[in-house]
Scaffold this motif. Structure first.
Motif, PDB file in Angstrom:
ATOM      1  N   HIS A 453       6.586  -1.578  -3.831  1.00 30.10           N
ATOM      2  CA  HIS A 453       7.073  -0.618  -4.634  1.00 30.10           C
ATOM      3  C   HIS A 453       6.481  -0.503  -6.121  1.00 30.10           C
ATOM      4  CE1 HIS A 453      10.357  -1.591  -1.687  1.00 30.10           C
ATOM      5  NE2 HIS A 453       9.741  -2.864  -1.530  1.00 30.10           N
ATOM      6  N   CYS A 454       6.555   0.759  -6.051  1.00 39.45           N
ATOM      7  CA  CYS A 454       5.337   1.584  -7.159  1.00 39.45           C
ATOM      8  C   CYS A 454       7.036   2.680  -8.072  1.00 39.45           C
ATOM      9  CB  CYS A 454       4.273   2.092  -6.833  1.00 39.45           C
ATOM     10  SG  CYS A 454       3.709   3.311  -8.620  1.00 39.45           S
ATOM     11  N   ALA A 455       6.560   2.341  -9.339  1.00 38.78           N
ATOM     12  CA  ALA A 455       7.394   3.748  -9.836  1.00 38.78           C
ATOM     13  C   ALA A 455       6.884   4.813  -9.798  1.00 38.78           C
ATOM     14  CB  ALA A 455       7.979   2.942 -11.369  1.00 38.78           C
ATOM     15  N   GLN A 456       5.943   4.799  -9.958  1.00 44.32           N
ATOM     16  CA  GLN A 456       5.079   6.146  -9.376  1.00 44.32           C
ATOM     17  C   GLN A 456       5.004   6.684  -8.083  1.00 44.32           C
ATOM     18  OE1 GLN A 456       4.002   7.499 -12.142  1.00 44.32           O
ATOM     19  NE2 GLN A 456       5.143   5.725 -13.561  1.00 44.32           N
ATOM     20  N   CYS A 457       5.064   5.991  -7.343  1.00 42.82           N
ATOM     21  CA  CYS A 457       4.206   6.298  -6.269  1.00 42.82           C
ATOM     22  C   CYS A 457       5.604   6.331  -4.828  1.00 42.82           C
ATOM     23  CB  CYS A 457       3.067   5.839  -5.565  1.00 42.82           C
ATOM     24  SG  CYS A 457       2.244   5.820  -6.433  1.00 42.82           S
ATOM     25  N   GLY A 458       6.953   5.191  -5.159  1.00 43.49           N
ATOM     26  CA  GLY A 458       7.694   5.200  -4.623  1.00 43.49           C
ATOM     27  C   GLY A 458       7.059   3.700  -3.492  1.00 43.49           C
ATOM     28  N   ALA A 497      -0.580  -4.272  -8.414  1.00 46.55           N
ATOM     29  CA  ALA A 497      -1.377  -3.419  -8.227  1.00 46.55           C
ATOM     30  C   ALA A 497      -0.599  -2.619  -7.019  1.00 46.55           C
ATOM     31  CB  ALA A 497      -2.606  -3.447  -8.855  1.00 46.55           C
ATOM     32  N   CYS A 498       0.100  -1.391  -7.917  1.00 46.98           N
ATOM     33  CA  CYS A 498      -0.136  -0.539  -7.303  1.00 46.98           C
ATOM     34  C   CYS A 498      -1.284  -0.025  -6.026  1.00 46.98           C
ATOM     35  CB  CYS A 498       0.518   0.753  -7.119  1.00 46.98           C
ATOM     36  SG  CYS A 498       0.715   2.846  -6.386  1.00 46.98           S
ATOM     37  N   PRO A 499      -1.467   0.148  -5.139  1.00 48.48           N
ATOM     38  CA  PRO A 499      -2.530   0.528  -4.175  1.00 48.48           C
ATOM     39  C   PRO A 499      -2.607   2.167  -4.459  1.00 48.48           C
ATOM     40  CG  PRO A 499      -1.241  -0.857  -2.642  1.00 48.48           C
ATOM     41  CD  PRO A 499      -0.858  -0.282  -4.188  1.00 48.48           C
ATOM     42  N   THR A 500      -2.179   2.299  -4.544  1.00 43.06           N
ATOM     43  CA  THR A 500      -2.536   4.182  -4.731  1.00 43.06           C
ATOM     44  C   THR A 500      -2.801   4.249  -6.498  1.00 43.06           C
ATOM     45  OG1 THR A 500      -0.920   4.545  -3.303  1.00 43.06           O
ATOM     46  CG2 THR A 500      -1.693   5.894  -3.972  1.00 43.06           C
ATOM     47  N   CYS A 501      -2.249   4.258  -7.636  1.00 40.27           N
ATOM     48  CA  CYS A 501      -2.671   4.441  -8.376  1.00 40.27           C
ATOM     49  C   CYS A 501      -2.812   3.442  -8.763  1.00 40.27           C
ATOM     50  CB  CYS A 501      -0.708   4.947  -8.702  1.00 40.27           C
ATOM     51  SG  CYS A 501       0.536   3.912  -9.603  1.00 40.27           S
ATOM     52  N   GLY A 502      -2.951   2.734  -8.805  1.00 34.51           N
ATOM     53  CA  GLY A 502      -3.130   1.166  -8.905  1.00 34.51           C
ATOM     54  C   GLY A 502      -2.213   0.660 -10.607  1.00 34.51           C
TER      55      GLY A 502
HETATM   56 ZN    ZN Z   1       2.242   3.905  -7.587  1.00 38.38          ZN
END
Ligand code: ZN
Ligand code: ANZ
Length: 909
Positions: A453-458, A497-502
């Motif tokens: 779960h990423c605050a930016q990417c969901g 770490a978010c796999p998409t945005c890091g």
């Molecule tokens: Zn993210």
């Protein structure tokens, strides 16, 4: 005795003693040393995949009850091997999930330490019973090399839109196990593991969208050979229904209420509406004066279980919202009520109530004095004022505007749906009782859900090359009860770490319920060591579908439905060619033990059941087991004995270890098969296994005596005897004629038994196969008594050698240790497991006479015995000559004779 001494004694060929402890240990060692059960992949032989449901390693060991799961299929698989099939017969451990974790909690141990110990002990016991598993294919669902692929399949489902997170569904919460449960894990409103009453909670959860496969899960049932009862359970659980959704405007408001109805043709009879207490519009539409009452009712409904809400027995309750809706077909205003007999989880959570034709609505209308309007009647006497129950069928439509006079049937329903669709007030729609499969658990011991779960990417899926998301080793793994998994308290696990945005992100901390692991293990067995994919397509397509699946019927709507669903998804993703995993499925009966207990008040029984074995027993039982430590405190005069499921928690378990020590595994196997038809529950008694043991001893004695003659005489002479008999045959001296009647009879019995045992074992009629072996033994014994001594004639020697050489093969699937010991003592190499199943000599097996049923106009008149092979014409002639037939035909004219050769003659007058 050392092995060395044993082997010496073995060479002495002690003919009489049945030393099962020695024999069984010896052969189990040999089988292991020679990797006898190792499967060769893709031979040119036909394949057979026999599969047992892999067990939860949740108890210190297995009982003889478990043997009833594993022994029968083992026998079927051993037969298949001998019949020339390439047989896959694997075993492994359903190691993740509540069953094993609860046991670890109970013992104060770490499940990661406990599970391998338990599995090792189960494995030892299964070997002790002589089960022919290929252990090189063992899988353990809690090991990273396995669950990595469970995560991989989760991601596949996610990509295909079949895994989603939802926060607006009420879910089942077990207060004891402190986790949510799937609907399939709620049995009579209680947790499948600990029997606690399940509560409703609103916690965001992960679901698999199994409802999308509702139709295919139904259709597939027609293509598989399963017990009818299990198919019915699945059909009802899926609960497909056809009807329509119809929109009702709320009077003086912008809102519309959508309802689901299977009877849109009764729209003209709708006299009120009902919203489920949880329906989102309740707050909005309730008039201010009624808000307090409605809120209070909603509050009360929260505490009523779903089961009670659906009970037809319960008096209906409800409250009026003060609001009205407009019936879209006749523009009448009808009151909107709130009542708990309408469930939020089905249809749209709102109904149009038609009291004349729906019993629940009828009871409600009578209680609250709401008008009733008939739109059809069964008879002209029926009227709204006098009716005492809803009218569910019959008649023609009336009061239905354009549909008056049409029959009250499906065709009219279809016409009404068209009418609604044309006017834009409704549409046809299919509904399922089946709910999406809730997969997340707030528990430690399971597969981590591979999501971040990423605050930016969901919500971001973990990339495949980062799998497995490892379950961390932790000290404290016990469930928290907060609605969060214990993993939420492990920062090293959570923070990532978010796999998409890091950017900084949190791992999903819920784990998957164990039923995810068991939804694909049957595929993994085909290719258990693959480290680059869950399995190789071609290997799975070779072995699957499973030809025979054996296991308890308690998995009918859980595991068996989930596994079918995953198989269909994997099929749709192009990973496998078939879309039903289990072609045939059979479920064995349970083993019951006679157990002391005492009678209790019902509510006491409820609070005291803490059965970790999850017996699907009635929680309202009025009887409770007296555990050994309680027996001293209850006077024996109050003990009440009952047959009840053999289970650890009832402390009535008999172990295979005890039985193997006392009677031998072969006796245990034979008893397990003989005790009752496969599907029936069986009553375990020590007397019963003693009886089985006596039989094994007896057949051992008879066979060893015959073998002695074989070894001292026939074997060496056999070639010349056979040559002579063959010569006789060649000179068309009928060999059979050189035999006496008793030899012919005995040989017929032998070949009939070969045929019967083969057929019976194949169709899971184990008990009658054993009975046939017992009959053969009896005939052999009487033959021996009548023709005792060792001076057999040449033809007798041929027959007896055939029997001596055939019995080990015939007994091999059931009593493999005895069989191999016999085989070896004939001077033959290897195991009977690798020998061909004996061929039936059809001529020898044929009866001399057969019975033909004679009927007159289909009514039985006579059973006549005729020579086998009697022609149709001859049979008809003989039938007309029977006395009973003759006298029945006096004064009658025969019109024709219909006959089925070898079975029946029917005379029509
Ligand atoms: Zn993210
Ligand atoms: C009007 C009607 C008239 C109905 C009639 C039945 C008979 P199945 O077959 O199980 O799909 N219903 C719909 N949603 C409901 C809910 N959430 N809770 C309780 N009951 C609900 O049943 C569908 C029928 O059950 C629907 O058709 C609806 O009542 C009711 F003569 O609508 B019927």
């Amino acid at each position: 005795m050392s092995d060395d001494k044993r082997d010496k004694r073995d060479i002495r060929q002690d003919a009489t003693a049945y030393d099962f402890r020695y024999i069984e240990a010896k052969w189990q060692r040999r089988w292991e040393e020679t990797a006898l059960f190792r499967v060769e992949e893709r031979s040119d032989r036909p394949k057979f995949y026999g599969l047992d449901m892999f067990p939860y390693p949740s108890g210190a060991g297995i009982s003889v009850g478990h043997c009833r799961n594993y022994v029968p299929l083992d026998v079927a698989c051993r037969l298949k091997v001998m019949q020339g099939y390439n047989v896959l017969h694997p075993m492994g451990w359903d190691a993740f999930g509540q069953p094993a974790e609860n046991e670890a909690i109970r013992l104060g141990r770490n499940p990661g330490d406990m599970v391998p110990e338990y599995a090792a002990n189960y494995k030892r016991q299964l070997k002790l019973v002589g089960i022919s598993y290929d252990w090189s294919r063992e899988v353990n669902s809690s090991m990273p090399d396995y669950y990595r692929w469970t995560q991989w399949i989760f991601l596949l489902l996610y990509r295909r839109g079949l895994a989603y997170r939802s926060s607006n569904t009420a879910v089942n919460w077990c207060p004891q196990d402190k986790t949510v449960l799937a609907n399939e894990e709620v049995v009579n409103g209680r947790c499948w593991r600990c029997n606690s009453l399940v509560e409703k909670r609103y916690i965001p959860q992960w679901f698999f969208h199994i409802v999308a496969y509702g139709d295919r899960l139904l259709e597939g049932l027609d293509t598989i050979q399963w017990p009818a009862g299990v198919k019915t359970l699945q059909t009802n659980w899926i609960g497909r229904s056809e009807g329509a959704e119809v929109d009702f405007a709320v009077d003086h408001r912008d809102d519309t209420i959508r309802v689901y109805t299977t009877r849109p043709d009764t729209l003209w009879g709708a006299t009120f509406m009902v919203l489920a207490p949880e329906h989102p519009l309740v707050q909005t539409i309730t008039v201010p004066a009624r808000c307090a009452g409605v809120a209070e009712y909603q509050e009360r409904a929260q505490r009523v279980s779903e089961i009670d809400r659906q009970s037809t027995e319960r008096t209906k309750t409800g409250v009026f919202t003060g609001a009205y809706a407009v019936n879209p077909v006749n523009h009448q205003l009808i009151p909107i009520w709130v009542a708990d007999y309408v469930l939020m989880g089905y249809g749209t959570g709102a109904i149009m109530a038609v009291p004349a034709h729906d019993q629940r609505d009828f009871e409600f209308a009578r209680k609250y004095d709401i008008p009733i309007r008939l739109v059809y009647r069964e008879s002209s006497e029926q009227s709204e004022d006098t009716m005492i129950a809803a009218v569910e069928h019959g008649g023609v439509m009336e009061n239905c505007g354009p549909f008056d006079g049409l029959p009250n049937d499906k065709s009219t329903v279809r016409k009404v749906i068209e009418y609604l669709e044309q006017r834009g007030i409704g549409a046809g729609r299919v509904n399922f009782r089946l709910r999406d499969w809730l997969i997340s658990r707030q528990r430690y011991w399971g597969v981590p859900i591979p999501i971040v779960h990423c605050a930016q990417c969901g919500i971001v899926p973990v990339p495949e090359n980062e799998l497995p998301v490892l379950l961390p080793d932790v000290e404290r793994y016990q469930p928290t009860g907060t609605g969060e998994s214990p993993l939420a308290g492990v920062p090293e696990f959570v923070n990532t770490a978010c796999p998409t945005c890091g950017g900084p992100a949190r791992r999903e901390t819920d784990t998957m319920g164990g039923s995810a692991c068991s939804s694909w293990y049957f595929l993994r067995f085909a290719d258990p060591h693959n480290s680059t994919a869950p399995f190789e397509k071609s290997v799975v397509n070779y072995w699957l579908p499973v030809d025979m699946y054996a296991g308890g019927a308690d998995h009918a709507v859980g595991h068996l439905l989930y596994a079918r669903f995953w198989t269909k998804v994997l099929h749709d993703a192009g990973l496998i060619e078939f879309d039903e995993p289990f072609q045939r499925y059979r479920n064995q009966g349970m083993v019951l033990a006679y157990t002391p207990g005492r009678e209790v008040r019902k509510d006491e029984a409820v609070s005291s059941t803490g059965d970790l074995e999850a017996d699907s027993e009635d929680p309202l039982e009025d009887w409770k087991v007296l555990l050994p430590e309680e027996q001293a405190t209850v006077p024996e005069s109050l003990w009440v004995w009952r047959w009840t499921k053999m289970s650890k928690s009832k402390r009535n378990v008999v172990t295979p270890d005890e039985m193997a020590e006392k009677y031998g595994a072969d006796s245990l196997r034979l008893f397990t098969l003989f005790i009752a038809p496969y599907e029936d529950n069986v009553h375990w008694t020590d007397k019963g296994i003693e009886g089985a043991h006596r039989f094994v001893n007896r057949v051992w004695r008879i066979w060893t005596e015959l073998r002695a003659s074989y070894l001292t005489g026939w074997r060496d002479e056999l070639p010349s005897i056979k040559a002579r008999t063959e010569l006789n045959a060649a000179n068309s001296v009928d060999v059979i004629d050189t035999w006496g009647e008793s030899e012919r009879k005995l040989r017929r019995k032998l070949h009939q038994t070969i045929r019967k045992v083969g057929e019976d074992l194949e169709s899971f009629r184990f008990n009658t196969a054993v009975a046939a072996l017992m009959e053969l033994t009896n005939e052999l014994s009487s033959y021996r008594n009548a023709h005792g001594g060792r001076d057999h004639s040449a033809s007798q020697a041929v027959l007896l050698s055939e029997i001596v050489e055939t019995l080990p093969l015939l007994m091999s699937p059931i009593m493999p240790h005895v069989a191999d010991e016999w085989w070896e003592s004939l001077g033959k190499q290897g195991s009977t497991f690798k020998q061909s199943w004996p061929a039936v000599d059809a001529e020898a097996a044929a009866e001399d006479t057969i019975v033909i049923v004679v009927q007159i106009n289909g009514k039985l008149r006579e059973r006549m015995e005729v020579a086998a092979g009697t022609s149709k014409e001859e049979a008809e002639r003989l039938a007309l000559e029977c006395d009973k037939v003759k006298s029945a035909l006096i004064d009658k004219q025969i019109r024709k004779v219909i006959s089925v050769p070898g079975r029946l003659v029917n005379i029509v007058c």
